[in-house]
Design an enzyme around this catalytic site. Structure first.
Site, short mmCIF file in Angstrom:
data_model
loop_
_atom_site.label_atom_id
_atom_site.label_comp_id
_atom_site.label_asym_id
_atom_site.label_seq_id
_atom_site.Cartn_x
_atom_site.Cartn_y
_atom_site.Cartn_z
N CYS A 79 0.84 -1.20 0.00
CA CYS A 79 0.00 0.00 0.00
C CYS A 79 0.87 1.25 0.00
O CYS A 79 1.88 1.32 0.70
CB CYS A 79 -0.89 -0.02 1.24
SG CYS A 79 -1.86 1.49 1.49
N CYS A 160 -7.61 0.14 7.71
CA CYS A 160 -6.37 0.92 7.65
C CYS A 160 -5.93 1.21 9.07
O CYS A 160 -6.73 1.65 9.90
CB CYS A 160 -6.63 2.21 6.89
SG CYS A 160 -5.28 3.37 7.00
N CYS A 409 2.98 22.06 6.01
CA CYS A 409 2.98 20.59 5.89
C CYS A 409 3.93 20.15 4.78
O CYS A 409 3.90 18.99 4.38
CB CYS A 409 1.57 20.07 5.68
SG CYS A 409 0.80 20.73 4.21
#
Ligand code: SAH
Length: 456
Positions: A79, A160, A409
């Site tokens: 993933c 998840c 970020c």
């Protein structure tokens, strides 16, 4: 030497890239290897050959690092969501610190020290928002999951490990209902299908969940059955929204929304204040770490009670409202209308009177403030990944606020912008906050002080 796909070589992990891949060398030539830890020896197979680098995958680990841990998630390697599930969390924090230092060194040509790294108490199950693609696998089974690294192939997941635990059962029910009602998932190649993606937002402090079904059509047959069955199976969903996105685009949400049940918003708390959030409004994904981020940002700003603060890129007004009690006045600016409306509403519910919000481009707005000679003492900026634009930077340089707190970020755009501001500003503090545990993403706060202010 000529390198070819399929060749095997023995390498040693020496570094990580900005996006979390292991770095090794074959006779001085760079190879990027997913999941290779610094210090590990491995046999790798070349999977991709480029002029200046190779990409490879681990065939066999020959020397295992003491920093290697068993990933909680069984599909962590395949993933593309997480990059560091196999690495001790302390080492992940070290990586994040060095990533920020390097961005400043390489991009801003500045050698800075990180004053603090604020790690998470629990680096799992923190994400309060997921945007989940649904698709078919090769046998035409419906699957959901994130994309494989640098691809658009969905890696099927059950749950998840970084998202809120309440999301997975809802996604499973949605898939079951899609099967029952023969709804097709959206196909990015043919642009056909019924359901594009599912967005789920979970409140940290309240039992509230928002589910947004993003459809590729205005109406779907048996839609009533779909929505009623979903709400019946999951009474914990407090608001259900249909978002219609007919565009040939990878923008997630379309313009038209129909609130199927509830208020179309969810509420949450941050630093003791309450916030109401619409589907299109930005809200930080990790509540516990956001509280640490905001507290730290406000602490280092060293605000005075007679100050006017500009909260640029204010979203639903979180930072401005949390700091409002420390200052005379706060002015917020944000470009997304829903977010501005949420911010105004949030100021009312928290009874904060010394704050105002404007719907505008932050660059246009700051230039107007400067033209009108509005005195701003401190500016908080919290832009999206692409950072500040030229207009905003030139506005900041004209405005000459005594201090700027830049929350970012993306260390690369942060370093670029700080270099541009360094003409007038000096970096006083640099703090790294782990908002996106187990991934390569990193949040930082830079406190910039006007140089003139330092001299007098
Ligand atoms: N400070 C808020 C939001 C930060 S996210 C919080 O912590 O929750 C960045 C915000 O910038 C988003 O709300 C986005 O809609 C907004 N934005 C993006 N481009 C903008 C622009 N040009 N002018 C003003 N706001 C912008």
């Amino acid at each position: 030497m000529e390198y070819r796909v399929g060749q095997k070589h023995q390498v040693i992990g020496i570094d990580y890239t900005h996006d979390g891949l292991g770095v090794a060398k074959i006779d001085g030539f760079t190879i990027f290897v997913q999941n290779l830890i610094i210090g590990e020896e491995a046999e790798v197979e070349i999977t991709f050959v480029k002029k200046s680098f190779l990409v490879g995958k681990i065939v066999k680990l020959l020397k295992i690092s003491p920093d290697r841990i068993q990933p909680l998630c069984p599909i962590a390697t395949a993933c593309g969501g997480c990059q560091f599930q196999h690495l001790d969390y302390k080492k992940e924090l070290e990586y994040k610190k060095s990533k920020v230092i390097r961005a400043f060194h390489n991009i801003a040509k500045m050698d800075l020290e990180v004053d603090e790294v604020l790690g998470s108490d629990d680096p799992y199950h923190y994400r309060n928002k997921i945007i989940m693609p649904i698709g078919y696998d090769k046998r035409k089974n419906l699957i959901h999951g994130f994309y494989r690294y640098r691809s658009h192939e969905i890696v099927a997941m059950d749950q998840c490990y970084i998202e809120d635990k309440r999301s997975a059962p809802i996604i499973h029910t949605i898939k079951d209902l899609m099967k029952e009602l023969a709804y097709d998932p959206y196909d990015e190649d043919t642009l056909k299908g019924d359901i594009r993606k599912i967005m789920i937002r979970t409140s940290y402090y309240y039992d509230e969940i928002m589910v947004v079904i993003i459809t590729n059509k205005e109406t779907l047959p048996d839609w009533d059955i779909f929505t009623k069955s979903l709400l019946q199976a999951h009474p914990e969903i407090t608001t259900l929204i249909q978002n219609i996105n007919l565009g040939e685009t990878n923008v997630v949400l379309g313009n038209k929304e129909i609130v199927v049940s509830g208020s179309g918003k969810i509420k949450d708390k941050l630093c003791g204040l309450e916030f109401s959030i619409s589907s299109k409004s930005f809200y930080q994904v990790n509540v516990k770490q956001t509280e640490k981020l905001y507290q730290k940002a406000i602490e280092i700003a060293n605000l005075k009670i007679d100050e006017t603060v500009l909260d640029a890129y204010s979203g639903i007004g979180t930072i401005g409202m949390i700091l409002a009690k420390h200052v005379h006045k706060v002015i917020g600016v944000e470009v997304v209308r829903q977010a501005v409306n949420d911010a105004k509403h949030n100021a009312l519910i928290n009874d904060i009177k010394n704050i105002e919000f404007h719907e505008a481009d932050a660059g246009d707005f700051i230039l107007k403030l400067e033209e009108k000679r509005v005195k701003i003492d401190t500016v908080f900026v919290d832009p999206p990944r692409k950072g500040l634009d030229e207009k905003f930077i030139s506005g900041l340089l004209k405005l000459k606020a005594k201090s700027i707190v830049y929350i970012s970020c993306d260390p690369a755009t942060l370093a670029r912008d700080v270099a541009l501001l360094s003409e007038l500003y000096k970096v006083e503090k640099l703090v790294v906050v782990d908002m996106f545990s187990r991934t390569y993403h990193v949040e930082s706060i830079v406190h910039l002080v006007l140089k003139r202010e330092l001299e007098f």
